[in-house]
Design a protein around this motif. Structure first.
Motif, PDB file in Angstrom:
ATOM      1  N   TYR A  13       0.847  -1.195   0.000  1.00 36.73           N
ATOM      2  CA  TYR A  13       0.000   0.000   0.000  1.00 36.73           C
ATOM      3  C   TYR A  13       0.877   1.237   0.000  1.00 36.73           C
ATOM      4  CZ  TYR A  13      -4.081  -2.849   1.120  1.00 36.73           C
ATOM      5  OH  TYR A  13      -5.095  -3.759   1.086  1.00 36.73           O
ATOM      6  N   THR A  20       3.360   0.678   2.960  1.00 32.08           N
ATOM      7  CA  THR A  20       3.145  -0.461   3.847  1.00 32.08           C
ATOM      8  C   THR A  20       3.221  -1.747   3.032  1.00 32.08           C
ATOM      9  OG1 THR A  20       1.506   0.942   4.912  1.00 32.08           O
ATOM     10  CG2 THR A  20       1.653  -1.345   5.671  1.00 32.08           C
ATOM     11  N   ALA A  22       1.951  -4.925   2.949  1.00 24.87           N
ATOM     12  CA  ALA A  22       0.891  -5.640   3.658  1.00 24.87           C
ATOM     13  C   ALA A  22       1.067  -7.143   3.518  1.00 24.87           C
ATOM     14  CB  ALA A  22      -0.479  -5.217   3.126  1.00 24.87           C
ATOM     15  N   PRO A  41      -2.181 -11.405  14.435  1.00 25.21           N
ATOM     16  CA  PRO A  41      -2.550 -10.176  15.133  1.00 25.21           C
ATOM     17  C   PRO A  41      -3.127  -9.127  14.177  1.00 25.21           C
ATOM     18  CG  PRO A  41      -0.171 -10.319  14.902  1.00 25.21           C
ATOM     19  CD  PRO A  41      -0.715 -11.616  14.431  1.00 25.21           C
ATOM     20  N   SER A  42      -3.749  -8.130  14.756  1.00 28.23           N
ATOM     21  CA  SER A  42      -4.355  -7.068  13.963  1.00 28.23           C
ATOM     22  C   SER A  42      -3.320  -6.373  13.084  1.00 28.23           C
ATOM     23  CB  SER A  42      -5.016  -6.052  14.893  1.00 28.23           C
ATOM     24  OG  SER A  42      -5.636  -5.056  14.129  1.00 28.23           O
ATOM     25  N   GLY A  43      -3.644  -6.129  11.873  1.00 30.04           N
ATOM     26  CA  GLY A  43      -2.754  -5.411  10.970  1.00 30.04           C
ATOM     27  C   GLY A  43      -1.738  -6.278  10.277  1.00 30.04           C
ATOM     28  N   CYS A  44      -1.818  -7.601  10.432  1.00 31.02           N
ATOM     29  CA  CYS A  44      -0.787  -8.450   9.832  1.00 31.02           C
ATOM     30  C   CYS A  44      -1.083  -8.760   8.365  1.00 31.02           C
ATOM     31  CB  CYS A  44      -0.634  -9.736  10.635  1.00 31.02           C
ATOM     32  SG  CYS A  44      -2.059 -10.808  10.471  1.00 31.02           S
ATOM     33  N   GLY A  45      -2.258  -8.396   7.900  1.00 29.53           N
ATOM     34  CA  GLY A  45      -2.505  -8.570   6.467  1.00 29.53           C
ATOM     35  C   GLY A  45      -3.541  -9.612   6.125  1.00 29.53           C
ATOM     36  N   LYS A  46      -4.317 -10.056   7.109  1.00 25.64           N
ATOM     37  CA  LYS A  46      -5.287 -11.132   6.862  1.00 25.64           C
ATOM     38  C   LYS A  46      -6.376 -10.694   5.874  1.00 25.64           C
ATOM     39  CE  LYS A  46      -6.492 -11.243  11.215  1.00 25.64           C
ATOM     40  NZ  LYS A  46      -5.734 -10.194  11.886  1.00 25.64           N
ATOM     41  N   SER A  47      -6.964  -9.533   6.146  1.00 23.44           N
ATOM     42  CA  SER A  47      -8.048  -9.073   5.265  1.00 23.44           C
ATOM     43  C   SER A  47      -7.517  -8.791   3.876  1.00 23.44           C
ATOM     44  CB  SER A  47      -8.697  -7.812   5.829  1.00 23.44           C
ATOM     45  OG  SER A  47      -9.287  -8.099   7.067  1.00 23.44           O
ATOM     46  N   THR A  48      -6.311  -8.222   3.836  1.00 20.22           N
ATOM     47  CA  THR A  48      -5.707  -7.935   2.536  1.00 20.22           C
ATOM     48  C   THR A  48      -5.579  -9.217   1.727  1.00 20.22           C
ATOM     49  OG1 THR A  48      -4.474  -6.180   3.604  1.00 20.22           O
ATOM     50  CG2 THR A  48      -3.722  -6.864   1.433  1.00 20.22           C
ATOM     51  N   GLU A 169     -13.654 -12.917   9.550  1.00 18.71           N
ATOM     52  CA  GLU A 169     -14.143 -12.843  10.924  1.00 18.71           C
ATOM     53  C   GLU A 169     -15.663 -12.939  10.996  1.00 18.71           C
ATOM     54  OE1 GLU A 169     -12.270 -10.130  13.549  1.00 18.71           O
ATOM     55  OE2 GLU A 169     -10.652  -9.689  12.134  1.00 18.71           O
ATOM     56  N   ARG A 201      -9.961 -14.612  14.709  1.00 16.74           N
ATOM     57  CA  ARG A 201      -9.043 -14.381  15.825  1.00 16.74           C
ATOM     58  C   ARG A 201      -9.357 -15.326  16.983  1.00 16.74           C
ATOM     59  NH1 ARG A 201      -8.438  -7.888  16.333  1.00 16.74           N
ATOM     60  NH2 ARG A 201     -10.041  -7.628  14.747  1.00 16.74           N
TER      61      ARG A 201
ATOM     62  N   ARG B 782     -14.704  -1.411   4.035  1.00 13.76           N
ATOM     63  CA  ARG B 782     -13.789  -1.289   5.158  1.00 13.76           C
ATOM     64  C   ARG B 782     -14.246  -0.198   6.132  1.00 13.76           C
ATOM     65  NH1 ARG B 782      -8.329  -1.860   5.955  1.00 13.76           N
ATOM     66  NH2 ARG B 782      -8.020  -2.710   3.888  1.00 13.76           N
TER      67      ARG B 782
HETATM   68  N1  ATP Z   1      -6.118   0.922   1.728  1.00 14.82           N
HETATM   69  C1  ATP Z   1      -4.998   0.873   2.480  1.00 14.82           C
HETATM   70  N2  ATP Z   1      -4.092   1.849   2.375  1.00 14.82           N
HETATM   71  C2  ATP Z   1      -2.968   1.832   3.142  1.00 14.82           C
HETATM   72  N3  ATP Z   1      -2.688   0.874   3.977  1.00 14.82           N
HETATM   73  C3  ATP Z   1      -3.552  -0.154   4.166  1.00 14.82           C
HETATM   74  C4  ATP Z   1      -4.767  -0.202   3.393  1.00 14.82           C
HETATM   75  N4  ATP Z   1      -5.447  -1.310   3.741  1.00 14.82           N
HETATM   76  C5  ATP Z   1      -4.670  -1.942   4.679  1.00 14.82           C
HETATM   77  N5  ATP Z   1      -3.554  -1.252   4.921  1.00 14.82           N
HETATM   78  C6  ATP Z   1      -2.513  -1.625   5.814  1.00 14.82           C
HETATM   79  O1  ATP Z   1      -2.093  -2.928   5.480  1.00 14.82           O
HETATM   80  C7  ATP Z   1      -1.857  -3.675   6.639  1.00 14.82           C
HETATM   81  C8  ATP Z   1      -2.716  -4.942   6.651  1.00 14.82           C
HETATM   82  O2  ATP Z   1      -4.064  -4.581   6.802  1.00 14.82           O
HETATM   83  P1  ATP Z   1      -5.240  -5.637   6.948  1.00 14.82           P
HETATM   84  O3  ATP Z   1      -6.526  -4.918   6.908  1.00 14.82           O
HETATM   85  O4  ATP Z   1      -5.036  -6.685   5.936  1.00 14.82           O
HETATM   86  O5  ATP Z   1      -4.964  -6.226   8.413  1.00 14.82           O
HETATM   87  P2  ATP Z   1      -5.797  -7.325   9.193  1.00 14.82           P
HETATM   88  O6  ATP Z   1      -4.804  -8.387   9.448  1.00 14.82           O
HETATM   89  O7  ATP Z   1      -7.002  -7.673   8.488  1.00 14.82           O
HETATM   90  O8  ATP Z   1      -6.103  -6.591  10.569  1.00 14.82           O
HETATM   91  P3  ATP Z   1      -7.401  -6.725  11.485  1.00 14.82           P
HETATM   92  O9  ATP Z   1      -7.231  -8.006  12.249  1.00 14.82           O
HETATM   93  O10 ATP Z   1      -7.318  -5.572  12.399  1.00 14.82           O
HETATM   94  O11 ATP Z   1      -8.589  -6.719  10.622  1.00 14.82           O
HETATM   95  C9  ATP Z   1      -2.109  -2.763   7.822  1.00 14.82           C
HETATM   96  O12 ATP Z   1      -0.890  -2.238   8.272  1.00 14.82           O
HETATM   97  C10 ATP Z   1      -2.962  -1.689   7.257  1.00 14.82           C
HETATM   98  O13 ATP Z   1      -2.700  -0.480   7.904  1.00 14.82           O
END
Ligand code: ATP
Ligand code: MG
Lengths: 227, 784
Positions: A13, A20, A22, A41-48, A169, A201, B782
């Motif tokens: 990203y 970032t 991701a 953990p949160s922010g590790c990239g699962k949703s991505t 989730e 989670r 999101r």
């Molecule tokens: N559109 C975006 N622009 C910039 N950075 C992003 C974007 N979407 C996600 N990120 C970053 O990419 C990383 C992974 O995000 P992601 O949403 O995949 O995390 P996650 O594992 O699903 O977290 P959570 O458990 O909190 O849902 C994070 O650091 C987030 O800040």
């Protein structure tokens, strides 16, 4: 046969200030009929990761084979086509359309794949029966409990009989009883042959699955296969 | 407290910048249009206000009834003015006035055409003309005197100290300047540049002594306390006392009515003249303003759902309804004032093209008290109209419902009103589009009408000096110019016929019914020059004397006389005199009204009464060269040429202006409506972003989503069209009834207008819709 096969998948990203990473060169394979949990953990990239697997987002590097077809270079239209015939989504926040009834929400994917009205009605009724919500078919989402809403969302995800269900989730907004109902529904579907990838989670939920992929900072840490 | 409201209002406008801009631009355009229209209306309504004794000023109308139809004219007999002034008490002044004459003025080297009137001395007094040099009492004491306007005096002599100077007129006689008057403002009924004693005109025209000849205008000023009903009663049958058997009735016609009425139906009753356009455009001004206000109402209520939380919280915290209303109203008022400021700038910027369009010299005069008050009122009104509905709507939100987040209940009512308002906007726009098209088509329809001869290549000049007497040799010389095809003399300019009579009889005619017949006095070349077609009989002989008791009539008259051949029939005045024999029938050609059928007409082979020299030239060749060759023959510099086709176009001036204005305001209405629609579409797209994303994830295509977002608006525009059709149809049907020769209402015009409105709306909405549809769905999912 593998439903998903990714190698060295990258997602970066870029915003004005920061970049970032991701997803950092992720590789794994998911076979037909598997039920896989993605944890971390949160922010590790699962949703991505899930969005890319669901062909909702594009990748910045690596290869992605869906049903043995390379899809990383697919354009928007081809991806949409692939998506609507093969993949069902379940979100943490249900994402039902407030203005449509339960029946209409579930019917929507069938409309987009071009199925005739009579056939549609049959298919929707069948799924609604299965999730035991048929008596609420004319209610609006706001009139249902969270658990009921998520069951409708699952029904909507499976009504098209997709090969793959992606769930982000699905129990995150539910209490344990409703959560268990939804997990049971997913397990039943998996037993009937649907491949499921679920971000979660909850250790408890992961016990329903065959395999857990653990992630940290955009990378895969472990992929343990249970018996 | 007030300061606080203003602060919050400004903050809100800034936060919703794009909506604020849409509102302000729309409203500014609305206010500017209204301002322009009202400047025009003001100018029309204050017409002739320059004359402080306006209430006492009249012209005398003459009405004659033929065949059950009453015709009302300004033309009155020559002896009338003098006679009523002595006979009828209450009449202070009475003056004769010619229709307007264009004379060639020669001062030293300068030769300039200038228009003016021959008038009686009373004329100078009743209008209170402002003499800068000389005075009203003595100005016309000498016969060959002339009064010039300030502008004209400066043009001729470079100064206004010109009393006693001599001006050569039409290369023959000389007039001595006896006075200089201040120029009259533009919005009066008079546009003379000079005035000369009526006596000069009278001496040359012996027929002015006849009571039976209605030929000049008579103006009257009454005593301030005069009983008008009394005067009217005395004047009505006045002519019958002078000329036995006359059927001409007279009446006073107030100066207040000259400009905006002066239109009469077949019963001789006054009907609306251009006042109907003044009314119409005033209504249009208000409607455009309202359309602009609708934008604010719609966008405010729409975005209010975003602000519902704010309201809910404030209410929960104890803010009462009144404070909320005040807050929303101050927002709309601030916006209205910003818009008004912008509107002033716009008005200044477009005033000069607008003036060009309407052929006036309006000025904004922003500091005139009336204008300041009007602008202030309009601005306040806009602010209050736009703000009140959103204010009451928002402040009546139930805080519990909002905080619980059930938005579907709160917005259904407002949603309906919003839809209604969009429908109103587009109905108005579609009505204006339809009217524009129909008016335009009607004008084209009449312009393309076969008027009985070829207009192009026909031109005329007024007869001056010895041109008429020497016509024989002038014509020979003209025909030596290869481009000149033919030339003739005639007494009214083509397209018109100024003399008519109801006195004629023929064998077999019902003597109790008189027929009004136009009379043209022409030289024998008239028919061949104009290019009229003969239907029966023959053209005039080249020797005019041979036809001195013969006439040629038009088809319309021939049909009245007999169904069979009328050549050889005799026509005579009912009181005897010459019997004229019909020797030819000419096919109908139009004169006076281009909208009706040709009226009965007689042609006399008698050029002694001619006023014009008409020529047919070949316009394919270099026209300028041709004209300069003609000038050497008629021995005048810079003669006053009139081209028939140009004169013809001028007949449609009012209609053409109405059509252009309708077009301009239709475009503005559409533009403002689309601004609002764009804002609304943006808002809806924003509100439905999540839904669209879900649909997209479920497989909906971009086209499908665009249609989904556009569909609802399209429905509104289609409903608007359905409302607009009958209204516009009814409206235009009535308008067309004013014209005898008119187009039929055609369904395609309506379909076209609808398509236009719909496509403009689609383009406006789909711009935002497509943007939303192609957006990446993850983003809005999101944000939940
Ligand atoms: N559109 C975006 N622009 C910039 N950075 C992003 C974007 N979407 C996600 N990120 C970053 O990419 C990383 C992974 O995000 P992601 O949403 O995949 O995390 P996650 O594992 O699903 O977290 P959570 O458990 O909190 O849902 C994070 O650091 C987030 O800040
Ligand atoms: Mg996530």
């Amino acid at each position: 046969m593998s439903v998903i096969n990714i190698t060295d998948l990258e997602k970066i990203y870029r915003t004005e200030e920061v970049e970032t990473v991701a997803l950092n060169k992720i590789s794994f394979e998911i076979k037909e009929g598997e039920f896989v949990a993605i944890m971390g953990p949160s922010g590790c990239g699962k949703s991505t990761l899930l969005n890319i697997l669901g062909l909702l987002d594009d990748l910045d590097g690596g290869s992605f084979k869906f049903n043995d077809i390379e899809v990383s270079d697919f354009n928007e239209r081809k991806r949409a086509d692939m998506r609507k015939h093969n993949i069902g989504f379940v979100f943490q926040s249900f994402n039902l359309i407030d203005e449509l009834t339960v029946f209409e929400n579930v019917e929507l994917p069938l409309i987009y794949t071009g199925i005739a009205t009579a056939e549609r009605k049959k298919m929707v009724d069948k799924v609604l029966d299965k999730i035991q919500i048929a008596h609420r078919r004319n209610h609006y989402p706001q009139q249902l409990s969270g658990g009921q809403q998520q069951r409708v969302a699952v029904a909507r995800a499976v009504v098209n009989k997709p090969k793959l269900i992606l769930a982000d989730e699905p129990t995150g907004n539910l209490d344990s009883r409703n959560g268990n109902d939804v997990m049971q529904l997913l397990t039943d579907l998996n037993e009937q042959g649907t491949t499921i990838i679920m971000v979660t989670r909850s250790e408890h939920d992961s016990r329903y699955t065959h395999r857990v992929i653990n992630m940290l900072d955009g990378q895969i840490v472990t992929q343990n296969i249970k018996v | 407290m007030f300061k606080n409201h203003v602060k919050i209002a400004f903050r809100n406008l800034f936060r919703n910048k794009s909506y604020a801009i849409i509102n302000i631009i729309g409203l500014a355009i609305g206010i500017a249009s209204t301002a322009l229209i009202f400047l025009w209306v003001e100018d029309e309504l204050t017409f002739n206000n320059y004359f402080s004794n306006k209430e006492q000023l009249f012209k005398i109308k003459d009405r004659q009834t033929y065949d059950g139809k009453t015709y009302v004219f300004d033309a009155t007999p020559g002896p009338l003015a003098k006679s009523i002034k002595t006979d009828i008490p209450g009449i202070k002044y009475a003056a004769r006035c010619t229709w307007g004459d264009q004379l060639l003025f020669s001062v030293k080297e300068k030769n300039i055409y200038s228009k003016g009137n021959y008038v009686d001395p009373d004329f100078l007094k009743m209008l209170h003309l402002d003499f800068l040099k000389g005075n009203a009492n003595t100005a016309f004491s000498q016969l060959n005197s002339i009064v010039l306007t300030e502008k004209n005096a400066t043009k001729f002599f470079g100064s206004i100290d010109v009393i006693g100077k001599s001006i050569k007129i039409n290369n023959s006689e000389s007039y001595i300047v006896s006075g200089v008057i201040k120029d009259l403002p533009e919005n009066t009924s008079f546009n003379f540049e000079w005035l000369a004693p009526f006596k000069i005109f009278e001496n040359k025209n012996s027929w002015l002594k006849e009571w039976g000849d209605n030929s000049i205008i008579t103006y009257v000023e009454t005593e301030p306390n005069a009983n008008l009903a009394d005067i009217n009663k005395k004047i009505e049958k006045y002519i019958t006392t002078k000329s036995e058997g006359s059927t001409v009735f007279l009446s006073l016609y107030s100066m207040n009515r000259w400009r905006l009425y002066d239109n009469f139906d077949e019963q001789g009753k006054e009907i609306d003249g251009s006042v109907k356009y003044v009314r119409l455009f005033s209504i249009i001004a208000w409607i455009i303003l309202f359309i602009a206000c609708i934008n604010f109402m719609n966008l405010a209520t729409a975005s209010s759902e975003k602000r519902a939380k704010e309201v809910g919280v404030k209410k929960a915290l104890g803010s009462d309804k009144k404070t909320l209303v005040v807050q929303f109203l101050s927002e709309s008022l601030i916006m209205a004032f910003v818009a008004a400021t912008l509107a002033i700038i716009i008005t200044y910027a477009v005033l000069s093209p607008f003036n060009n369009l309407i052929q006036k010299h309006l000025s904004v005069a922003i500091f005139s008290p009336l204008h300041i008050v009007a602008l202030l009122c309009i601005t306040l009104l806009c602010g209050i109209i736009s703000g009140s509905y959103p204010a009451f709507y928002l402040s009546s939100f139930n805080p519990v419902a909002i905080l619980k987040g059930s938005k579907s209940n709160t917005n259904s009512g407002a949603g309906l009103i919003r839809k209604g308002l969009v429908i109103v906007q587009f109905s108005v726009s579609v009505i204006l589009i339809i009217c524009t098209i129909i008016i335009y088509k009607q004008i084209q329809h009449v312009k393309n009408r076969d008027i009985g001869y070829t207009k192009e290549g026909l031109l005329y000049t007024t007869l001056k000096g010895k041109l008429g007497k020497d016509f024989g040799s002038v014509k020979n010389n003209l025909l030596k110019i290869p481009e000149v095809k033919n030339a003739c003399l005639n007494n009214s300019a083509l397209l018109q016929s100024n003399s008519s009579s109801g006195d004629f009889e023929w064998p077999g005619k019902d003597a109790s019914k008189s027929v009004l017949i136009g009379m043209e006095y022409v030289s024998p070349e008239y028919i061949s020059t104009a290019g009229f077609n003969l239907k029966a009989g023959r053209d005039f002989y080249p020797d005019a004397l041979a036809d001195s008791t013969n006439i040629i009539i038009n088809e319309a008259l021939a049909d009245l006389i007999s169904k069979r051949d009328v050549v050889g029939t005799q026509i005579y005045r009912h009181d005897g005199g010459t019997k004229y024999t019909i020797v030819g029938v000419v096919k109908d050609f139009l004169y006076n009204s281009m909208y009706s059928k040709a009226r009965p007409l007689m042609l006399f082979s008698d050029a002694s009464k001619a006023n014009y020299l008409t020529m047919r030239v070949n316009t394919n060749k270099n026209l300028k060269a041709t004209l300069s060759k003609i000038e050497t023959v008629i021995k005048t510099h810079n003669p006053d040429y009139y081209f028939i086709d140009e004169q013809f176009d001028k007949l449609f001036k009012t209609e053409a202006l109405i059509s252009t204005l309708a077009g301009v305001f239709a475009s503005l209405a559409i533009f403002i409506s689309c601004l609002g629609l764009f804002g609304l579409a943006s808002y809806i797209a924003e509100r439905r972003a999540k839904e669209i994303s879900i649909r997209k994830v479920l497989g909906a295509s971009v086209q499908l989503l665009t249609v989904l977002l556009t569909k609802d608006f399209l429905k509104l525009v289609i409903i608007a069209c359905l409302i607009a059709f009958p209204l516009a149809g009814w409206f235009m049907y009535n308008w067309l009834q004013d014209y005898e020769y008119h187009i039929k209402l055609n369904a395609w015009i309506f379909v076209f207008a609808a398509c236009l409105a719909i496509s403009i709306a689609i383009v406006t909405v789909s711009f935002k819709a497509i943007k939303t549809a192609i957006a990446n769905p993850i983003k809005s999912l999101r944000s939940e």
